[in-house]
Motif scaffolding. Structure first.
Motif, PDB file in Angstrom:
ATOM      1  N   ASP A 139       0.653  -1.298  -0.062  1.00 36.61           N
ATOM      2  CA  ASP A 139       0.019  -0.059   0.121  1.00 36.61           C
ATOM      3  C   ASP A 139       1.032   1.254  -0.117  1.00 36.61           C
ATOM      4  O   ASP A 139       0.337   2.291  -0.679  1.00 36.61           O
ATOM      5  N   HIS A 140       2.195   0.970   0.536  1.00 30.08           N
ATOM      6  CA  HIS A 140       2.921   2.347   0.439  1.00 30.08           C
ATOM      7  C   HIS A 140       3.956   2.488  -0.417  1.00 30.08           C
ATOM      8  O   HIS A 140       4.814   3.141  -0.462  1.00 30.08           O
ATOM      9  N   GLU A 141       3.960   1.459  -1.150  1.00 28.89           N
ATOM     10  CA  GLU A 141       4.780   1.358  -2.547  1.00 28.89           C
ATOM     11  C   GLU A 141       6.366   1.335  -2.122  1.00 28.89           C
ATOM     12  O   GLU A 141       7.156   1.891  -2.814  1.00 28.89           O
ATOM     13  N   LEU A 142       6.460   0.313  -1.193  1.00 30.16           N
ATOM     14  CA  LEU A 142       7.893   0.399  -0.676  1.00 30.16           C
ATOM     15  C   LEU A 142       8.969  -0.405  -1.592  1.00 30.16           C
ATOM     16  O   LEU A 142       8.508  -1.577  -1.833  1.00 30.16           O
ATOM     17  N   ALA A 143       9.945  -0.099  -1.863  1.00 28.93           N
ATOM     18  CA  ALA A 143      11.024  -0.835  -2.765  1.00 28.93           C
ATOM     19  C   ALA A 143      11.908  -1.785  -1.405  1.00 28.93           C
ATOM     20  O   ALA A 143      12.720  -1.082  -0.573  1.00 28.93           O
TER      21      ALA A 143
END
Length: 380
Positions: A139-143
């Protein structure tokens, strides 16, 4: 807490003329590797592959994920955040050391922990906790870079950090170390004979034990949970603890352990210490002090001795220690400005909510001191 009946579910070193900015690892042979040299020669190994980051996080467990989530809430772009995890997946210590259906508790030793940050959970099972963290990453588009360990961190003259991994070198304005201590479990002082090492374990998930005589060594929550799990899997379990009282356990784990003892499903050797381990026809033969009988042979030994702070790595970075612990401020900043320690390595940790809260406090400090950001008030 589930009942006992629910628990058992099935580089090429390159010589350079420049002085290295990274401390030399004494375990490695050969010339120093200067990652700065590879910036000038991008076709070489360890290239500088990324633009300047705002936040680089070492470790993708609950604390590492939550500090990245807090950064996103503070307005930092996803492209400016990068997490590195040496394991095959996030929250590797939970996956490896927690039995299936073990509760990941929100509180700390029975004391309520109030959520202060973006992430907040009640007591959840292992699977539910991992699913929650899966969603947080998505949901927070973390890599997240998996199977990529950070090997060195160096502060630069311009205030940024160069962070070296096994595959590249990255530059960041702020670095947060959020590695857990369970990834490096404590080991006993006595020698374990090489021929019985295959029968000694530091978790109960790597090898499934059924119908065996198992000795569990330890006196904390993990020791109790290991006993409960192993009993349900049909093992004959003995617990050895060097103290007479189990003060390190939560009341729930202590009561569950004593209930197994009362029903004759587990044996507890209180105030017992292990002098040594010998080989007995391929199995570990344990010599005790303060126990009867004074020696006994088991099929397997499971150690639940807690984890060790990776002091050598932290000291190689240049972090100051007080006694045996790294020195940090109330905002979890180390003696090196811009470098933070959270999670297991921070003071007073022990629950996932406290890990989340340490991430929140660190991010408040980061926004105030190093990055142009501001955290909104937490929505209740």
């Amino acid at each position: 807490m589930p009942s006992v009946d629910e628990l058992c579910v099935p580089g090429h070193p390159h010589e350079t003329r420049k002085r290295s900015i990274f401390p030399r690892d004494p375990r490695r042979k050969g010339p120093r590797v200067d990652p700065q040299a590879y910036i000038d020669r991008p076709n070489q190994r360890l290239p500088m592959t990324e633009p300047l980051l705002d936040l680089l996080v070492v470790g993708a467990g609950p604390a590492g994920i939550s500090v990245a989530v807090e950064a996103r809430a503070a307005g930092i772009a996803a492209s400016k955040i990068l997490l590195f995890e040496k394991g095959e997946a996030h929250s590797w210590s939970i996956r490896k050391f927690y039995p299936e259906k073990k509760l990941v508790t929100a509180n700390f030793k029975g004391l309520a922990a109030q959520c202060r940050g973006v992430l907040c959970i009640p007591d959840l099972s292992k699977g539910e906790t991992l699913s929650y963290l899966d969603r947080a990453i998505r949901d927070h588009e973390l890599a997240v870079r998996y199977r990529e360990a950070v090997t060195a961190i160096a502060k630069q003259a311009d205030g940024t950090f160069l962070v070296r991994t096994e595959k590249g070198t990255h530059r960041t304005r702020v670095c947060v170390i959020a590695i857990g201590i369970l990834g490096k479990p404590n080991r006993p002082d006595y020698k374990i004979p090489p021929k019985v090492r295959a029968r000694t374990h530091f978790d109960v998930t790597s090898e499934r034990l059924e119908g065996e005589r198992v000795l569990v060594v330890g006196g904390g929550d993990s020791a109790s949970e290991y006993v409960q799990y192993l009993v349900q899997c049909g093992n004959e379990v003995t617990l050895s603890y060097r103290r007479s009282e189990f003060r390190r356990m939560t009341s729930l784990n202590r009561e569950s352990l004593f209930a197994l003892e009362e029903r004759g499903q587990a044996r507890i050797l209180r105030a017992s210490d292990i002098e040594g381990i010998e080989l007995d026809e391929g199995r570990p033969h344990v010599r005790f002090t303060g126990a009867s009988p004074p020696s006994e042979t088991f099929d397997h030994i499971v150690f639940a001795l807690g984890g060790a702070t990776p002091a050598a790595f932290l000291q190689s970075v240049g972090i100051d220690f007080e006694g045996g612990d790294p020195r940090v401020t109330d905002g979890y900043e180390t003696s090196i400005p811009g470098l933070y320690l959270i999670g297991d390595l921070a003071p007073e940790t022990g629950s996932i909510i406290l890990a989340f809260n340490s991430s929140r406090d660190a991010m408040v400090d980061i926004c105030a001191s190093h990055l142009e950001c501001e955290l909104p008030d937490r929505a209740e």
